[in-house]
Write a protein that holds these residues in place. Structure first.
Motif, mmCIF file in Angstrom:
data_model
loop_
_atom_site.group_PDB
_atom_site.id
_atom_site.type_symbol
_atom_site.label_atom_id
_atom_site.label_comp_id
_atom_site.label_asym_id
_atom_site.label_seq_id
_atom_site.Cartn_x
_atom_site.Cartn_y
_atom_site.Cartn_z
ATOM 1 N N HIS A 1 0.829 -1.207 0.000
ATOM 2 C CA HIS A 1 0.000 0.000 0.000
ATOM 3 C C HIS A 1 0.861 1.254 0.000
ATOM 4 O O HIS A 1 0.599 2.203 -0.743
ATOM 5 N N GLU A 2 1.908 1.260 0.813
ATOM 6 C CA GLU A 2 2.811 2.415 0.858
ATOM 7 C C GLU A 2 3.491 2.624 -0.490
ATOM 8 O O GLU A 2 3.653 3.765 -0.938
ATOM 9 N N SER A 3 3.862 1.544 -1.160
ATOM 10 C CA SER A 3 4.468 1.647 -2.485
ATOM 11 C C SER A 3 3.491 2.275 -3.467
ATOM 12 O O SER A 3 3.850 3.157 -4.250
ATOM 13 N N MET A 4 2.248 1.831 -3.413
ATOM 14 C CA MET A 4 1.227 2.367 -4.300
ATOM 15 C C MET A 4 1.002 3.855 -4.027
ATOM 16 O O MET A 4 0.944 4.664 -4.958
ATOM 17 N N MET A 5 0.891 4.214 -2.765
ATOM 18 C CA MET A 5 0.651 5.611 -2.413
ATOM 19 C C MET A 5 1.835 6.490 -2.806
ATOM 20 O O MET A 5 1.661 7.602 -3.298
ATOM 21 N N SER A 6 3.047 5.983 -2.638
ATOM 22 C CA SER A 6 4.244 6.729 -3.021
ATOM 23 C C SER A 6 4.243 7.004 -4.521
ATOM 24 O O SER A 6 4.552 8.113 -4.964
ATOM 25 N N GLY A 7 3.890 5.997 -5.299
ATOM 26 C CA GLY A 7 3.825 6.168 -6.752
ATOM 27 C C GLY A 7 2.779 7.192 -7.150
ATOM 28 O O GLY A 7 3.003 8.013 -8.043
ATOM 29 N N MET A 8 1.628 7.154 -6.488
ATOM 30 C CA MET A 8 0.578 8.128 -6.793
ATOM 31 C C MET A 8 1.042 9.540 -6.445
ATOM 32 O O MET A 8 0.783 10.485 -7.185
ATOM 33 N N GLN A 9 1.748 9.688 -5.321
ATOM 34 C CA GLN A 9 2.249 11.002 -4.924
ATOM 35 C C GLN A 9 3.262 11.530 -5.929
ATOM 36 O O GLN A 9 3.262 12.717 -6.251
ATOM 37 N N LYS A 10 4.119 10.645 -6.449
ATOM 38 C CA LYS A 10 5.097 11.067 -7.457
ATOM 39 C C LYS A 10 4.383 11.566 -8.709
ATOM 40 O O LYS A 10 4.773 12.578 -9.290
ATOM 41 N N MET A 11 3.348 10.837 -9.132
ATOM 42 C CA MET A 11 2.610 11.274 -10.324
ATOM 43 C C MET A 11 1.905 12.597 -10.066
ATOM 44 O O MET A 11 1.900 13.479 -10.919
ATOM 45 N N GLN A 12 1.327 12.758 -8.889
ATOM 46 C CA GLN A 12 0.643 14.003 -8.561
ATOM 47 C C GLN A 12 1.623 15.167 -8.475
ATOM 48 O O GLN A 12 1.284 16.296 -8.822
ATOM 49 N N GLY A 13 2.855 14.899 -8.030
ATOM 50 C CA GLY A 13 3.856 15.941 -7.878
ATOM 51 C C GLY A 13 4.549 16.323 -9.174
ATOM 52 O O GLY A 13 5.269 17.312 -9.227
ATOM 53 N N MET A 14 4.326 15.538 -10.223
ATOM 54 C CA MET A 14 4.972 15.818 -11.497
ATOM 55 C C MET A 14 4.384 17.089 -12.117
ATOM 56 O O MET A 14 3.169 17.242 -12.178
ATOM 57 N N LYS A 15 5.252 17.962 -12.516
ATOM 58 C CA LYS A 15 4.813 19.212 -13.156
ATOM 59 C C LYS A 15 4.607 18.953 -14.645
ATOM 60 O O LYS A 15 5.518 18.487 -15.326
ATOM 61 N N PRO A 16 3.423 19.237 -15.164
ATOM 62 C CA PRO A 16 3.184 19.037 -16.598
ATOM 63 C C PRO A 16 4.110 19.920 -17.428
ATOM 64 O O PRO A 16 4.342 21.076 -17.096
ATOM 65 N N THR A 17 4.657 19.353 -18.488
ATOM 66 C CA THR A 17 5.549 20.111 -19.364
ATOM 67 C C THR A 17 4.782 20.804 -20.481
ATOM 68 O O THR A 17 5.323 21.679 -21.142
ATOM 69 N N GLY A 18 3.555 20.352 -20.712
ATOM 70 C CA GLY A 18 2.797 20.864 -21.851
ATOM 71 C C GLY A 18 2.989 19.996 -23.083
ATOM 72 O O GLY A 18 2.300 20.145 -24.075
ATOM 73 N N ASP A 19 3.937 19.068 -23.018
ATOM 74 C CA ASP A 19 4.193 18.119 -24.099
ATOM 75 C C ASP A 19 3.481 16.818 -23.726
ATOM 76 O O ASP A 19 3.945 16.070 -22.863
#
Length: 117
Positions: free
Chosen positions: A41-59
């Motif tokens: 569960h912690e692995s899954m939540m960590s991955g979701m947080q990384k995706m949420q923290g990713m700044k969109p490049t516009g590409d």
């Protein structure tokens, strides 16, 4: 691009976390199957947080490739826990296939990202 992020995060929110990960307590179990489920569960939540923290490049292509790479890596990590600690031969075999397939796709995404800096 924002729609891609919203779609990916909605997918994760709708699909996870499954009830098997629910511990009913905020403290992580210290041993046994509960600890393993907590790690997954912690692995899954960590991955979701990384995706949420990713700044969109516009590409759209780059953002898709980076988010899918994170998503696939998260699947590999979860599958490794199943291979190590799971009891179902069917699920362990599925997890081994997931590891093989997702690592291949991670390599393909890495190659695309390297070529398209």
């Amino acid at each position: 691009m924002h729609k891609l992020f919203v779609s990916a995060l909605t997918c994760c929110a709708v699909m996870g976390p499954p009830a098997v990960f629910s511990q009913g307590s905020s403290s992580a179990p210290s041993s046994g199957a509960g600890r393993v489920s907590s790690q997954m569960h912690e692995s899954m939540m960590s991955g979701m947080q990384k995706m949420q923290g990713m700044k969109p490049t516009g590409d759209t292509d780059r953002d898709f490739a980076e988010m899918m790479r994170m998503h696939h890596q998260q699947a590999v990590e979860m599958a490794k826990v199943e291979v190590q600690h799971g009891k179902s031969p069917e699920l362990k075999a599925m997890a081994q296939k997931i590891i093989k397939d997702q690592q291949k796709e991670i390599g393909q995404l890495d190659q695309w990202l390297a070529k398209n800096k």
